[in-house]
Design a protein around this motif. Structure first.
Motif, PDB file in Angstrom:
ATOM      1  N   ILE A 144     -57.572 -13.200 103.566  1.00  0.00           N
ATOM      2  CA  ILE A 144     -57.412 -14.658 103.545  1.00  0.00           C
ATOM      3  C   ILE A 144     -57.426 -15.211 104.970  1.00  0.00           C
ATOM      4  O   ILE A 144     -58.010 -16.263 105.232  1.00  0.00           O
ATOM      5  CB  ILE A 144     -56.130 -15.052 102.787  1.00  0.00           C
ATOM      6  CG1 ILE A 144     -56.306 -14.763 101.303  1.00  0.00           C
ATOM      7  CG2 ILE A 144     -55.781 -16.513 103.015  1.00  0.00           C
ATOM      8  CD1 ILE A 144     -55.073 -14.954 100.473  1.00  0.00           C
ATOM      9  N   SER A 145     -56.806 -14.504 105.912  1.00  0.00           N
ATOM     10  CA  SER A 145     -56.813 -14.926 107.303  1.00  0.00           C
ATOM     11  C   SER A 145     -58.233 -14.968 107.859  1.00  0.00           C
ATOM     12  O   SER A 145     -58.608 -15.912 108.572  1.00  0.00           O
ATOM     13  CB  SER A 145     -55.958 -13.987 108.135  1.00  0.00           C
ATOM     14  OG  SER A 145     -56.040 -14.302 109.497  1.00  0.00           O
ATOM     15  N   LEU A 146     -59.034 -13.954 107.558  1.00  0.00           N
ATOM     16  CA  LEU A 146     -60.425 -13.948 108.009  1.00  0.00           C
ATOM     17  C   LEU A 146     -61.217 -15.099 107.403  1.00  0.00           C
ATOM     18  O   LEU A 146     -62.019 -15.748 108.079  1.00  0.00           O
ATOM     19  CB  LEU A 146     -61.085 -12.618 107.660  1.00  0.00           C
ATOM     20  CG  LEU A 146     -60.643 -11.421 108.479  1.00  0.00           C
ATOM     21  CD1 LEU A 146     -61.229 -10.142 107.896  1.00  0.00           C
ATOM     22  CD2 LEU A 146     -61.027 -11.586 109.920  1.00  0.00           C
ATOM     23  N   LEU A 147     -60.984 -15.359 106.132  1.00  0.00           N
ATOM     24  CA  LEU A 147     -61.692 -16.447 105.454  1.00  0.00           C
ATOM     25  C   LEU A 147     -61.319 -17.806 106.043  1.00  0.00           C
ATOM     26  O   LEU A 147     -62.196 -18.640 106.310  1.00  0.00           O
ATOM     27  CB  LEU A 147     -61.390 -16.409 103.952  1.00  0.00           C
ATOM     28  CG  LEU A 147     -62.106 -17.437 103.100  1.00  0.00           C
ATOM     29  CD1 LEU A 147     -63.607 -17.156 103.098  1.00  0.00           C
ATOM     30  CD2 LEU A 147     -61.566 -17.415 101.688  1.00  0.00           C
ATOM     31  N   VAL A 148     -60.031 -18.037 106.279  1.00  0.00           N
ATOM     32  CA  VAL A 148     -59.583 -19.305 106.861  1.00  0.00           C
ATOM     33  C   VAL A 148     -60.122 -19.453 108.283  1.00  0.00           C
ATOM     34  O   VAL A 148     -60.554 -20.537 108.683  1.00  0.00           O
ATOM     35  CB  VAL A 148     -58.042 -19.405 106.820  1.00  0.00           C
ATOM     36  CG1 VAL A 148     -57.541 -20.561 107.658  1.00  0.00           C
ATOM     37  CG2 VAL A 148     -57.560 -19.540 105.395  1.00  0.00           C
ATOM     38  N   SER A 149     -60.123 -18.370 109.057  1.00  0.00           N
ATOM     39  CA  SER A 149     -60.664 -18.417 110.415  1.00  0.00           C
ATOM     40  C   SER A 149     -62.149 -18.760 110.400  1.00  0.00           C
ATOM     41  O   SER A 149     -62.621 -19.541 111.234  1.00  0.00           O
ATOM     42  CB  SER A 149     -60.459 -17.075 111.115  1.00  0.00           C
ATOM     43  OG  SER A 149     -59.096 -16.813 111.289  1.00  0.00           O
ATOM     44  N   LEU A 150     -62.888 -18.197 109.474  1.00  0.00           N
ATOM     45  CA  LEU A 150     -64.309 -18.489 109.358  1.00  0.00           C
ATOM     46  C   LEU A 150     -64.550 -19.954 108.995  1.00  0.00           C
ATOM     47  O   LEU A 150     -65.411 -20.618 109.586  1.00  0.00           O
ATOM     48  CB  LEU A 150     -64.958 -17.577 108.313  1.00  0.00           C
ATOM     49  CG  LEU A 150     -66.433 -17.809 108.033  1.00  0.00           C
ATOM     50  CD1 LEU A 150     -67.252 -17.435 109.266  1.00  0.00           C
ATOM     51  CD2 LEU A 150     -66.878 -17.024 106.827  1.00  0.00           C
ATOM     52  N   VAL A 151     -63.782 -20.466 108.049  1.00  0.00           N
ATOM     53  CA  VAL A 151     -63.937 -21.869 107.652  1.00  0.00           C
ATOM     54  C   VAL A 151     -63.604 -22.796 108.813  1.00  0.00           C
ATOM     55  O   VAL A 151     -64.334 -23.755 109.097  1.00  0.00           O
ATOM     56  CB  VAL A 151     -63.058 -22.185 106.417  1.00  0.00           C
ATOM     57  CG1 VAL A 151     -62.966 -23.678 106.174  1.00  0.00           C
ATOM     58  CG2 VAL A 151     -63.583 -21.463 105.199  1.00  0.00           C
ATOM     59  N   LEU A 152     -62.525 -22.517 109.545  1.00  0.00           N
ATOM     60  CA  LEU A 152     -62.164 -23.357 110.687  1.00  0.00           C
ATOM     61  C   LEU A 152     -63.211 -23.269 111.790  1.00  0.00           C
ATOM     62  O   LEU A 152     -63.522 -24.268 112.438  1.00  0.00           O
ATOM     63  CB  LEU A 152     -60.785 -22.972 111.210  1.00  0.00           C
ATOM     64  CG  LEU A 152     -59.623 -23.337 110.311  1.00  0.00           C
ATOM     65  CD1 LEU A 152     -58.314 -22.810 110.895  1.00  0.00           C
ATOM     66  CD2 LEU A 152     -59.533 -24.831 110.101  1.00  0.00           C
ATOM     67  N   TRP A 153     -63.756 -22.091 112.002  1.00  0.00           N
ATOM     68  CA  TRP A 153     -64.804 -21.927 113.006  1.00  0.00           C
ATOM     69  C   TRP A 153     -66.041 -22.740 112.627  1.00  0.00           C
ATOM     70  O   TRP A 153     -66.663 -23.382 113.480  1.00  0.00           O
ATOM     71  CB  TRP A 153     -65.147 -20.447 113.159  1.00  0.00           C
ATOM     72  CG  TRP A 153     -66.214 -20.182 114.165  1.00  0.00           C
ATOM     73  CD1 TRP A 153     -66.100 -20.210 115.517  1.00  0.00           C
ATOM     74  CD2 TRP A 153     -67.579 -19.879 113.872  1.00  0.00           C
ATOM     75  NE1 TRP A 153     -67.311 -19.920 116.087  1.00  0.00           N
ATOM     76  CE2 TRP A 153     -68.238 -19.715 115.107  1.00  0.00           C
ATOM     77  CE3 TRP A 153     -68.305 -19.700 112.702  1.00  0.00           C
ATOM     78  CZ2 TRP A 153     -69.582 -19.397 115.185  1.00  0.00           C
ATOM     79  CZ3 TRP A 153     -69.644 -19.390 112.791  1.00  0.00           C
ATOM     80  CH2 TRP A 153     -70.265 -19.247 114.025  1.00  0.00           C
ATOM     81  N   LEU A 154     -66.396 -22.727 111.356  1.00  0.00           N
ATOM     82  CA  LEU A 154     -67.555 -23.488 110.897  1.00  0.00           C
ATOM     83  C   LEU A 154     -67.322 -24.994 110.999  1.00  0.00           C
ATOM     84  O   LEU A 154     -68.237 -25.758 111.285  1.00  0.00           O
ATOM     85  CB  LEU A 154     -67.905 -23.115 109.460  1.00  0.00           C
ATOM     86  CG  LEU A 154     -68.511 -21.729 109.263  1.00  0.00           C
ATOM     87  CD1 LEU A 154     -68.657 -21.408 107.789  1.00  0.00           C
ATOM     88  CD2 LEU A 154     -69.844 -21.623 109.974  1.00  0.00           C
ATOM     89  N   LEU A 155     -66.092 -25.432 110.753  1.00  0.00           N
ATOM     90  CA  LEU A 155     -65.786 -26.873 110.849  1.00  0.00           C
ATOM     91  C   LEU A 155     -65.821 -27.362 112.287  1.00  0.00           C
ATOM     92  O   LEU A 155     -66.108 -28.541 112.539  1.00  0.00           O
ATOM     93  CB  LEU A 155     -64.432 -27.167 110.225  1.00  0.00           C
ATOM     94  CG  LEU A 155     -64.357 -27.079 108.701  1.00  0.00           C
ATOM     95  CD1 LEU A 155     -62.932 -27.285 108.235  1.00  0.00           C
ATOM     96  CD2 LEU A 155     -65.280 -28.098 108.062  1.00  0.00           C
ATOM     97  N   ARG A 156     -65.519 -26.503 113.243  1.00  0.00           N
ATOM     98  CA  ARG A 156     -65.507 -26.917 114.648  1.00  0.00           C
ATOM     99  C   ARG A 156     -66.909 -26.941 115.254  1.00  0.00           C
ATOM    100  O   ARG A 156     -67.095 -27.534 116.303  1.00  0.00           O
ATOM    101  CB  ARG A 156     -64.629 -25.973 115.458  1.00  0.00           C
ATOM    102  CG  ARG A 156     -63.184 -26.162 115.136  1.00  0.00           C
ATOM    103  CD  ARG A 156     -62.337 -25.298 116.003  1.00  0.00           C
ATOM    104  NE  ARG A 156     -60.937 -25.436 115.600  1.00  0.00           N
ATOM    105  CZ  ARG A 156     -59.936 -25.020 116.299  1.00  0.00           C
ATOM    106  NH1 ARG A 156     -60.132 -24.417 117.441  1.00  0.00           N
ATOM    107  NH2 ARG A 156     -58.706 -25.187 115.861  1.00  0.00           N
ATOM    108  N   ARG A 157     -67.861 -26.304 114.643  1.00  0.00           N
ATOM    109  CA  ARG A 157     -69.227 -26.284 115.185  1.00  0.00           C
ATOM    110  C   ARG A 157     -69.915 -27.594 114.998  1.00  0.00           C
ATOM    111  O   ARG A 157     -69.774 -28.410 114.273  1.00  0.00           O
ATOM    112  CB  ARG A 157     -70.033 -25.194 114.508  1.00  0.00           C
ATOM    113  CG  ARG A 157     -69.617 -23.845 115.003  1.00  0.00           C
ATOM    114  CD  ARG A 157     -70.524 -22.795 114.518  1.00  0.00           C
ATOM    115  NE  ARG A 157     -71.654 -22.772 115.446  1.00  0.00           N
ATOM    116  CZ  ARG A 157     -72.843 -22.321 115.150  1.00  0.00           C
ATOM    117  NH1 ARG A 157     -73.089 -21.861 113.972  1.00  0.00           N
ATOM    118  NH2 ARG A 157     -73.809 -22.299 116.027  1.00  0.00           N
TER     119      ARG A 157
END
Length: 66
Positions: free
Chosen positions: A53-66
């Protein structure tokens, strides 16, 4: 800040609507989750689920910041 709250609200709404299908996923029962059951005592720590879940949330946040 308003955009973040709006996105989080939409994500929670989608998760609430999809809950019947999300509950069928094996999250919480993955290999690596620690479960100890003894007489009068049970301990459960879903370490693999937390990492996933941590990896998934990190990926989503990374995509939102791009």
């Amino acid at each position: 800040m308003q955009r973040l709250l709006l996105i989080l609200g939409c994500l929670f709404l989608v998760a609430a609507i999809a809950w019947p299908w999300l509950s069928r996923l094996p999250l919480g029962r993955l290999p690596g989750d620690i479960r100890i059951v003894r007489d009068g005592f049970s301990f459960y720590f879903p370490i693999t689920t937390c990492i996933l879940i941590s990896l998934l949330v990190s990926l989503v946040l990374w995509l939102l910041r791009r």
